[in-house]
Structure formats: C-alpha cells, structure tokens
Design a protein around this motif. Structure first.
Motif, mmCIF file in Angstrom:
data_model
loop_
_atom_site.group_PDB
_atom_site.id
_atom_site.type_symbol
_atom_site.label_atom_id
_atom_site.label_comp_id
_atom_site.label_asym_id
_atom_site.label_seq_id
_atom_site.Cartn_x
_atom_site.Cartn_y
_atom_site.Cartn_z
ATOM 1 N N TYR A 1 0.728 -0.647 -0.436
ATOM 2 C CA TYR A 1 0.051 0.227 -0.126
ATOM 3 C C TYR A 1 0.506 1.753 0.182
ATOM 4 O O TYR A 1 1.500 1.340 0.914
ATOM 5 N N ARG A 2 0.692 2.349 -1.231
ATOM 6 C CA ARG A 2 1.031 3.657 -1.059
ATOM 7 C C ARG A 2 0.715 4.538 -1.203
ATOM 8 O O ARG A 2 -0.531 5.223 -1.889
ATOM 9 N N THR A 3 1.369 5.490 -0.752
ATOM 10 C CA THR A 3 0.792 7.236 -0.146
ATOM 11 C C THR A 3 0.722 7.591 -2.279
ATOM 12 O O THR A 3 1.209 7.252 -3.060
ATOM 13 N N VAL A 4 -0.871 7.799 -2.701
ATOM 14 C CA VAL A 4 -0.454 8.784 -3.963
ATOM 15 C C VAL A 4 0.326 9.463 -4.076
ATOM 16 O O VAL A 4 0.188 10.702 -3.399
ATOM 17 N N GLY A 5 0.500 9.883 -4.955
ATOM 18 C CA GLY A 5 1.472 10.705 -5.682
ATOM 19 C C GLY A 5 3.104 10.391 -5.251
ATOM 20 O O GLY A 5 3.828 10.469 -5.587
ATOM 21 N N GLU A 6 3.557 11.023 -4.009
ATOM 22 C CA GLU A 6 4.982 10.168 -3.628
ATOM 23 C C GLU A 6 5.044 8.594 -3.776
ATOM 24 O O GLU A 6 6.059 8.040 -3.540
ATOM 25 N N GLY A 7 4.555 7.719 -3.267
ATOM 26 C CA GLY A 7 4.585 6.286 -3.495
ATOM 27 C C GLY A 7 5.170 6.235 -2.008
ATOM 28 O O GLY A 7 6.186 4.984 -2.171
ATOM 29 N N LYS A 8 4.956 6.525 -1.065
ATOM 30 C CA LYS A 8 5.481 5.959 0.191
ATOM 31 C C LYS A 8 4.416 5.081 0.617
ATOM 32 O O LYS A 8 4.154 5.524 0.806
ATOM 33 N N MET A 9 5.454 4.614 1.200
ATOM 34 C CA MET A 9 5.214 2.831 1.822
ATOM 35 C C MET A 9 4.244 3.495 2.739
ATOM 36 O O MET A 9 4.795 3.562 4.379
ATOM 37 N N LEU A 10 2.823 2.394 2.720
ATOM 38 C CA LEU A 10 1.975 2.888 4.046
ATOM 39 C C LEU A 10 2.011 1.179 5.016
ATOM 40 O O LEU A 10 1.651 1.451 6.081
ATOM 41 N N HIS A 11 1.584 0.403 4.149
ATOM 42 C CA HIS A 11 1.838 -0.985 4.642
ATOM 43 C C HIS A 11 2.249 -1.436 3.678
ATOM 44 O O HIS A 11 2.392 -1.960 2.163
ATOM 45 N N ALA A 12 2.900 -3.135 4.170
ATOM 46 C CA ALA A 12 2.811 -4.636 3.338
ATOM 47 C C ALA A 12 2.519 -5.242 3.785
ATOM 48 O O ALA A 12 2.854 -5.886 4.944
ATOM 49 N N ARG A 13 2.356 -6.087 3.202
ATOM 50 C CA ARG A 13 1.576 -8.037 3.970
ATOM 51 C C ARG A 13 1.584 -8.657 2.655
ATOM 52 O O ARG A 13 1.086 -8.541 1.884
ATOM 53 N N SER A 14 1.581 -9.838 3.158
ATOM 54 C CA SER A 14 1.165 -11.160 2.772
ATOM 55 C C SER A 14 -0.504 -11.808 3.045
ATOM 56 O O SER A 14 -0.656 -12.041 4.188
ATOM 57 N N VAL A 15 -1.331 -11.716 2.212
ATOM 58 C CA VAL A 15 -2.900 -12.487 2.293
ATOM 59 C C VAL A 15 -2.913 -13.703 2.051
ATOM 60 O O VAL A 15 -2.643 -14.252 0.572
ATOM 61 N N ARG A 16 -2.627 -14.884 2.741
ATOM 62 C CA ARG A 16 -3.951 -16.305 2.337
ATOM 63 C C ARG A 16 -5.490 -15.806 1.874
ATOM 64 O O ARG A 16 -6.118 -15.960 3.183
ATOM 65 N N VAL A 17 -5.113 -16.682 1.135
ATOM 66 C CA VAL A 17 -7.001 -16.608 0.300
ATOM 67 C C VAL A 17 -7.702 -17.742 0.002
ATOM 68 O O VAL A 17 -7.075 -18.171 -0.584
ATOM 69 N N ASP A 18 -8.800 -18.461 0.836
ATOM 70 C CA ASP A 18 -9.117 -19.503 0.593
ATOM 71 C C ASP A 18 -9.995 -19.433 -0.780
ATOM 72 O O ASP A 18 -11.029 -18.352 -0.594
ATOM 73 N N CYS A 19 -10.428 -19.984 -1.878
ATOM 74 C CA CYS A 19 -11.489 -19.980 -2.730
ATOM 75 C C CYS A 19 -11.797 -20.974 -3.511
ATOM 76 O O CYS A 19 -11.017 -22.551 -2.997
ATOM 77 N N ASP A 20 -12.421 -20.929 -4.213
ATOM 78 C CA ASP A 20 -12.475 -22.381 -5.282
ATOM 79 C C ASP A 20 -13.014 -21.230 -6.315
ATOM 80 O O ASP A 20 -14.330 -21.011 -6.807
ATOM 81 N N ILE A 21 -11.924 -21.395 -8.048
ATOM 82 C CA ILE A 21 -12.013 -21.136 -9.192
ATOM 83 C C ILE A 21 -11.390 -21.377 -9.790
ATOM 84 O O ILE A 21 -10.286 -22.548 -9.858
ATOM 85 N N PRO A 22 -12.642 -22.368 -10.922
ATOM 86 C CA PRO A 22 -12.196 -23.415 -11.534
ATOM 87 C C PRO A 22 -11.142 -22.826 -12.569
ATOM 88 O O PRO A 22 -11.206 -21.541 -12.749
ATOM 89 N N PRO A 23 -10.876 -23.730 -13.347
ATOM 90 C CA PRO A 23 -9.834 -24.031 -15.040
ATOM 91 C C PRO A 23 -10.751 -22.834 -15.341
ATOM 92 O O PRO A 23 -11.500 -22.355 -16.071
ATOM 93 N N GLY A 24 -9.582 -21.384 -15.738
ATOM 94 C CA GLY A 24 -10.187 -19.922 -16.815
ATOM 95 C C GLY A 24 -11.000 -19.019 -16.452
ATOM 96 O O GLY A 24 -11.790 -18.516 -17.246
#
Length: 164
Positions: free
Chosen positions: A90-113
């Motif tokens: 996550y970055r500020t608009v304009g300057e591009g300074k980092m606000l936050h960073a994280r990794s998220v695992r999301v369970d899903c069910d997405i068929p091929p294509g």
C-alpha cells in the motif's frame, strides 16, 4: 439420607442430559466462511512471483469505511484453485511512500479459466484510507487515498500447499 441421594442423582442426571441437548440458533442454513490468513510479508517474494500468465489479479477496491478489500482473480491454470497468496503493498498517491505491506492467503474455489471476486479483511482498521479508484468517493476531507500493488506469490490445487 435416601432422599438426599435421590435429589443428588436427579441433579447429576439433569446436568448430564442438558450437556447433550442440541444447541439451537436463531440463524438457519449458515455457510462456512472462506478462510483468510495474514502471513509474514516477504520482500523477496516479488522476484519469486507466480508467472504472469498463470493468475491475473485486477479490479481491486476498498472504500473508506469498508472493513473488506476485494479483487477479481482469474485462474489461468488447468486445475481449480483452492487458495491464493497475495503480497500487497500500500503506497501514498503521488509520492509512492509505503504505508503498509503484507501477505494474505485467501481460500477460494476458482475453476480453470474462470474469474471470481475474492474478499479479505482490510488492512486499514481505523478506516482512514481508501483506494484511489474506489467506486464510492469519500466525502470526508480527512480521508487519505492510496495506491496498491498486488503480486500473486503462491497458490494451491486440490488441498493446499505444505508451507501454509
């Protein structure tokens, strides 16, 4: 003495029977929620990201007062996706300074294509920030816009991966 024993037996029997009684709720037909886990952010993961032709992430959104973030994920593999791990910066608009960073695992069910909209818990617990291209334009002058970079770094097929 006998009367006290009968009363004690009745109390114990009622306690045991009430422990086995069905628990009723006022909400019927509840569905299990898709799990979402926040992982330790890995700065080196962008170099190890999944091939760009395997998974597409687009249509990100997070409104000012929203407790959820969402994006559309397209599965370009030949197998259904069970989960996806996203590195998000996550970055500020304009300057591009980092606000936050994280990794998220999301369970899903997405068929091929196919494409599905996925949701996960928002990083902004104070509800001060909003995605610069959100559909819902905030009226608060104190609201802070941000930009986002999303990199899919892992996914799972048929039961998940051992590392997560």
């Amino acid at each position: 003495m006998m009367r006290a024993a009968i009363i004690l037996f009745a109390i114990v029997a009622l306690a045991v029977v009430s422990g086995f009684a069905d628990t009723r709720t006022t909400r019927g037909k509840l569905k299990a929620a898709k799990a979402e886990t926040e992982l330790q952010y890995d700065e080196t993961a962008s170099a190890e990201a999944l091939p760009p032709d395997s998974i597409a992430v687009e249509g990100y959104d997070k409104a000012l007062r929203s407790m959820k973030e969402s994006a559309r994920v397209t599965n370009r593999y030949s197998s259904p996706l069970d989960f996806i791990v996203l590195n998000i910066v996550y970055r500020t608009v304009g300057e591009g300074k980092m606000l936050h960073a994280r990794s998220v695992r999301v369970d899903c069910d997405i068929p091929p294509g196919e494409t599905r909209q996925l949701e996960w818990r928002a990083w902004d617990r104070q509800q001060r920030y909003y995605y610069r291209d959100t559909r819902v334009v905030p009226r608060s002058a104190k609201a802070v816009p941000y930009d986002v970079e999303i990199i899919p770094v892992d996914c799972g097929f048929g039961g998940g991966a051992a590392g997560y």
